[in-house]
Each structure stands twice: as C-alpha cells, then as structure tokens.
Scaffold this active site. Structure first.
Site, PDB file in Angstrom:
ATOM      1  CE  LYS A  14      -1.855   1.897   3.776  1.00 41.05           C
ATOM      2  NZ  LYS A  14      -1.365   3.040   4.080  1.00 41.05           N
ATOM      3  CG  ASN A  15       2.559   2.800   3.560  1.00 41.29           C
ATOM      4  OD1 ASN A  15       1.159   3.029   3.248  1.00 41.29           O
ATOM      5  ND2 ASN A  15       2.870   2.438   4.795  1.00 41.29           N
ATOM      6  CB  CYS A  37      -5.653  11.070  10.534  1.00 46.25           C
ATOM      7  SG  CYS A  37      -4.341  10.411  11.338  1.00 46.25           S
ATOM      8  CG  ASP A  61       2.331   1.473   9.409  1.00 45.52           C
ATOM      9  OD1 ASP A  61       1.953   2.652  10.424  1.00 45.52           O
ATOM     10  OD2 ASP A  61       2.756   1.761   8.409  1.00 45.52           O
ATOM     11  NE  ARG A 102      -6.995   4.189   5.042  1.00 40.16           N
ATOM     12  CZ  ARG A 102      -6.370   4.775   5.899  1.00 40.16           C
ATOM     13  NH1 ARG A 102      -6.624   4.814   7.084  1.00 40.16           N
ATOM     14  NH2 ARG A 102      -4.985   5.023   5.515  1.00 40.16           N
ATOM     15  NE  ARG A 110      -0.349  10.614   9.706  1.00 45.72           N
ATOM     16  CZ  ARG A 110      -0.701   9.399   9.318  1.00 45.72           C
ATOM     17  NH1 ARG A 110      -1.626   8.596   9.316  1.00 45.72           N
ATOM     18  NH2 ARG A 110       0.473   8.920   8.453  1.00 45.72           N
TER      19      ARG A 110
HETATM   20  C1  UD1 Z   1       4.095   6.712   6.320  1.00 45.89           C
HETATM   21  C2  UD1 Z   1       3.082   5.721   6.038  1.00 45.89           C
HETATM   22  C3  UD1 Z   1       2.466   5.221   7.291  1.00 45.89           C
HETATM   23  C4  UD1 Z   1       3.566   5.172   8.403  1.00 45.89           C
HETATM   24  C5  UD1 Z   1       4.521   6.156   8.602  1.00 45.89           C
HETATM   25  C6  UD1 Z   1       5.729   5.959   9.407  1.00 45.89           C
HETATM   26  C7  UD1 Z   1       2.285   6.117   3.843  1.00 45.89           C
HETATM   27  C8  UD1 Z   1       1.241   6.089   2.816  1.00 45.89           C
HETATM   28  N1  UD1 Z   1       1.870   6.211   5.241  1.00 45.89           N
HETATM   29  O1  UD1 Z   1       3.121   7.929   6.819  1.00 45.89           O
HETATM   30  O2  UD1 Z   1       1.729   3.952   7.277  1.00 45.89           O
HETATM   31  O3  UD1 Z   1       3.016   4.879   9.627  1.00 45.89           O
HETATM   32  O4  UD1 Z   1       4.777   6.622   7.181  1.00 45.89           O
HETATM   33  O5  UD1 Z   1       6.223   4.710   9.076  1.00 45.89           O
HETATM   34  O6  UD1 Z   1       3.415   5.792   3.433  1.00 45.89           O
HETATM   35  N2  UD1 Z   1       5.894  14.741  10.594  1.00 45.89           N
HETATM   36  C9  UD1 Z   1       5.952  16.018  11.088  1.00 45.89           C
HETATM   37  N3  UD1 Z   1       5.968  16.821  10.143  1.00 45.89           N
HETATM   38  C10 UD1 Z   1       5.608  16.453   8.709  1.00 45.89           C
HETATM   39  C11 UD1 Z   1       5.477  15.306   8.353  1.00 45.89           C
HETATM   40  C12 UD1 Z   1       5.785  14.382   9.527  1.00 45.89           C
HETATM   41  O7  UD1 Z   1       6.193  16.291  12.133  1.00 45.89           O
HETATM   42  O8  UD1 Z   1       5.660  17.306   7.777  1.00 45.89           O
HETATM   43  C13 UD1 Z   1       6.067  13.448  11.924  1.00 45.89           C
HETATM   44  C14 UD1 Z   1       4.575  12.947  11.923  1.00 45.89           C
HETATM   45  O9  UD1 Z   1       3.746  13.654  12.615  1.00 45.89           O
HETATM   46  C15 UD1 Z   1       4.978  11.442  12.706  1.00 45.89           C
HETATM   47  C16 UD1 Z   1       6.446  11.533  12.028  1.00 45.89           C
HETATM   48  O10 UD1 Z   1       6.800  12.630  11.478  1.00 45.89           O
HETATM   49  O11 UD1 Z   1       5.054  11.621  13.903  1.00 45.89           O
HETATM   50  C17 UD1 Z   1       6.483  10.414  10.903  1.00 45.89           C
HETATM   51  O12 UD1 Z   1       5.366  10.567  10.001  1.00 45.89           O
HETATM   52  P1  UD1 Z   1       5.830  10.394   8.519  1.00 45.89           P
HETATM   53  O13 UD1 Z   1       7.146   9.491   8.256  1.00 45.89           O
HETATM   54  O14 UD1 Z   1       5.499  11.646   7.556  1.00 45.89           O
HETATM   55  O15 UD1 Z   1       4.738   9.392   8.067  1.00 45.89           O
HETATM   56  P2  UD1 Z   1       3.858   9.451   6.665  1.00 45.89           P
HETATM   57  O16 UD1 Z   1       4.424   9.685   5.529  1.00 45.89           O
HETATM   58  O17 UD1 Z   1       2.593  10.088   7.047  1.00 45.89           O
END
Ligand code: UD1
Length: 421
Positions: free
Chosen positions: A23-24, A117, A309, A401, A122
């Site tokens: 998925k990711n 979410c 995850d 999902r 996030r």
């Molecule tokens: C992706 C995965 C999700 C997984 C996560 C962490 C997809 C579609 N989803 O989510 O399944 O759980 O990686 O392995 O690939 N953060 C910030 N600012 C930002 C972006 C992130 O503070 O601009 C923080 C988030 O709140 C969180 C951490 O960084 O605490 C990790 O988030 P991130 O690695 O960005 O996760 P996703 O890409 O949303």
C-alpha cells in the site's frame, strides 16, 4: 455500507498465502504517474480502498485510468487540472503526495489540507518547509486549501528535522523537474522510498541514494520522461500482520512473495517471542509457540527499526504472552486507541503516554469491538482469532483501506471468519 468481521477464535492457522503489493509503495507511485505525461503500467497493485481513492484523484485531474486485475494503467498525457479537491484530502491523508509531482510538472498545485487524523495531528510542516526552500510560494490553509506556485522550482540542499516518509517522497517528486540538484539529508530509508526511486529511474530520472539517509536527485527542467512498466514491492506490514496471526494461534503458515530484508525487525521480535521462522528467497515459514513469550521492550522507530505500523499487532500478541512486555511508540502520538477494545476482551495493558505495559493473560475473550484506525483494526482481528468465543469487529472500512480481502486470506488459512454487511 456498514460491515463487520465476525470471528470464531481458537483455530490454529495453517497453510499458505501470497502477500499482496505494498500500500505505502503504490500510493506515492500512483501520484508519480502524473510526471511523465505518458503511459504508466503499474503491476502488483493491491485491491484497497486507498488505491481506489488515488485512482479517483488521478481521474479528477484528467488522467485516463484503467484496471486489469492487479495492474493499473495510467495515461497522464491528458491532465487538465492542478487541483486536488478537499474531499479527497479529508478521506485520505496521503493525497498530500500529489503536491510534489503536480507542482513539479505544472508549476502550481492546489490541494485540500489533510488536517489531522485519528492517530495524531500528522502535520505537513516538513513537506511545506522543503517546498518553500525550493522556491515555492505557499498560501497555507486558505479556506481548507493549500495553494502552491513556483515559476521555477530550484534544486537545493534539504535537511529534514525528522526522516518523514511522506516528506521525503514529496521532495523527491518535486525535484524531478527542478533546476539543479536536490539533496535530501536525514531522508527516510523505508523500502517504499527505494521502490519510488526505482520507478523514477524507470522514467529516466537521475536519482540515487534511496534506502540511505541522503537522496540525490538531478533536476532536469525540460526533460521528456519515458513511458514505464513497474512492479510494486510486496507489503511488509501485511506480511507482518499474517505472521502475528500465525504466532498468536500456534499456527503453521507459509507466506509467499515477500522480501525477507524488509521484515527483519518483525522477524527478530517474533523469534524473541518463541516463533520458529525459516526464511528463503521470497518465502517465509512461521510456526507459532503454544504461547508467545513476553518481550522486554520494543520501540517503534523509522526503518530499519521496528515499524510503527506493526505496533498494534505486536502489542496484541504480547497481550497473551507469558510475562510482562513494554512497547514504546516513538513515531506517532496517539496510536494506542485499540487498547481500550483489547481491555474489553480481557487484556491487561496499562498506558502511560506513549508507553504500553502489557501483562500477558492466558486467554482473551470474544467481544464486540470497533476498529478506529487501520492497524489497530487489524490488531482486533488478530485478537479475535486467538480469543475464546466470538468476536465482532465493526467499522472495518478502516481495515479495508490497507488489507486486500483480509477475511478470504485468513479463511484460506483455516480461520473461522466472515464478513457481515
Ligand atoms: C507513512 C506511512 C504510514 C507510516 C508512517 C511512518 C504511507 C502512505 N504512510 O506515513 O503508514 O505509519 O509513514 O512509518 O506511506 N511529521 C511531522 N511533520 C511533517 C511530516 C511528518 O512532524 O511534515 C511527523 C509525523 O507527525 C509523525 C512522524 O513525523 O510523528 C512520521 O511521519 P511520516 O514519516 O511523515 O509518516 P507518513 O508519511 O504520514
């Protein structure tokens, strides 16, 4: 449609299943199909609600998309809009990943603000900070939208404060048509980043370093990218979830089509819990112990650490382990919502902020529980498989999902599970 999964627990899972595409990995790659203004044939796509939403967004902006089994064909030559409507952003947070490719190809992008979410606030500050550094003018959160404009994106050196998966992907995609080189430092190293790099290489982009902490993209402002055929890697989290299902039921399961290296953190924890696991090239065999052993401490971390995850699934297994375990969630703020439901099934878990202290009980008992998020929902299904009696998991739209036909795959392994609409 309101559906539930009804599970009669106590069956030892036995047999063989093939793990679906990731998925990711597929979500950012579908967004990246916008880049070439041509034909993209993406194979091994999982049949998931999130994938359907990505397809809807692609159509919304003008792509022609068709589906044949697990192959999705995207023709992005006809894109006629740079706006991703707000409704999609609310439905699926990952739609933010369209920002990079649309902006890179068209010099502007408007996207619904993804907001928070269930598993935490996030934020997307890291995405926006990087795009600003590349020369994007951003009006954030104006009437629920983010407006981005850049006459010419400029390659630059970006130091991420945290190795965010989504931010790394968005920057990689934005950098494709930028002027000059982009370096992403402290980049996420997840296998899905490597898959995205391989896709971009297939398009003709000069990019390297994915899987390490520095990703380098040579921007090519006027380059014509190629048509592409790409096979999505298999889903390491789905594989891990089915492994825990075997571990919790004392089962004997073979998983086909996996990449062993991608699941090594999960394999290592399950071995510590007493599972016997044999790994071959693209295949893994797991047999669960009569009762799992406790694990002193697990911390979720960015890859190659233990995946956030898989946190809900491993906590659920430890809920029936012999002894006391500690699990620390370091990635997301609010990822223990399912614990409340596990308590209703007889688990003994104490939460202290981001720490769960799990005292293993001999047996969980079937109950009516509700999925509140994707992985927490899957964990409740696992709990139901091992519990005494009948468990009904409602709100399974969250599970759909991220898992393709979860009840069919589990039934193939001998689980007593059915979907009730
Ligand atoms: C992706 C995965 C999700 C997984 C996560 C962490 C997809 C579609 N989803 O989510 O399944 O759980 O990686 O392995 O690939 N953060 C910030 N600012 C930002 C972006 C992130 O503070 O601009 C923080 C988030 O709140 C969180 C951490 O960084 O605490 C990790 O988030 P991130 O690695 O960005 O996760 P996703 O890409 O949303």
């Amino acid at each position: 449609m309101v559906s539930s999964l009804v599970i009669t627990g106590g069956q030892k899972l036995k047999g063989e299943i093939r793990v679906e595409g990731s998925k990711n990995a597929v979500l950012p790659i579908l967004a990246a199909t916008v880049l070439n203004g041509g034909l993209n044939v993406i194979k091994n796509c999982p049949g998931l609600k999130d994938v359907e939403i990505m397809i809807e967004i692609l159509r919304e902006i003008g792509c022609v998309v068709s589906k044949e089994g697990s192959t999705i064909i995207v023709d992005s030559s006809s894109v006629n809009s740079t706006i991703v409507p707000e409704a999609y952003a609310i439905e699926m947070r990952s739609s933010i990943i369209f920002l990079g490719p649309i902006l890179s190809r068209f010099g502007k992008a408007t996207i619904g603000h993804p907001g928070g979410c269930d598993i935490g606030p996030r934020p997307i500050d890291l995405h926006l900070k990087a795009l600003k550094k590349m020369g994007t003018k951003i009006q954030d959160a104006q009437r629920g939208f983010i407006y981005c404009e850049a006459d010419k994106l400029k390659g630059c050196d970006i130091q991420l404060d945290y190795p965010s998966v989504g931010a790394t992907e968005n920057i990689m995609l934005a950098a494709v048509f930028a002027e000059g080189d982009t370096y992403i430092r402290n980049a996420a190293k997840e296998p899905e980043i490597v898959d995205l790099q391989n896709f971009l290489i297939g398009l003709g982009v000069n990019i390297s370093g994915a899987g390490t902490s520095v990703v380098h993209i040579e921007g090519a402002a006027n380059k014509k990218l190629k048509n592409i055929e790409h096979v999505i890697i298999s889903d390491r989290i789905t594989a891990g979830t089915y492994m825990v299902a075997a571990a919790m039921t004392g089962g004997d399961v073979t998983l086909k089509g996996i990449v062993p290296e991608h699941i090594s953190a999960t394999v290592s924890s399950l071995r510590e819990a007493g599972c016997r696991i044999n790994v071959k090239r693209n295949e893994l065999h797991i047999s669960g112990p009569a009762r799992p052993k406790a694990i002193d401490i697990i911390r979720t971390l960015p890859y190659p650490g233990f995946p956030t995850d898989m946190q809900a699934q491993i906590v659920t297994m430890l809920a029936i382990a012999r002894g006391t375990s500690i699990v620390v969630e370091t990635v997301f703020e609010n990822r223990f919502m399912y614990v409340e439901e596990l308590l209703r099934m007889g688990a003994n878990i104490k939460l202290e902020g981001r720490i769960a202290v799990i005292k293993g009980v001999k047996k969980l008992t079937g109950a009516q529980v509700a999925a509140r998020d994707l992985r927490g929902g899957a964990a409740l299904v696992l709990a139901g498989l091992a519990a005494e009696g009948v468990t009904t998991v409602s709100s399974i739209k969250h599970i759909d999902r991220g898992y393709e036909n979860i009840e069919e795959k589990l039934a193939q392994l001998g689980a007593l599970i059915r979907r009730e609409v």
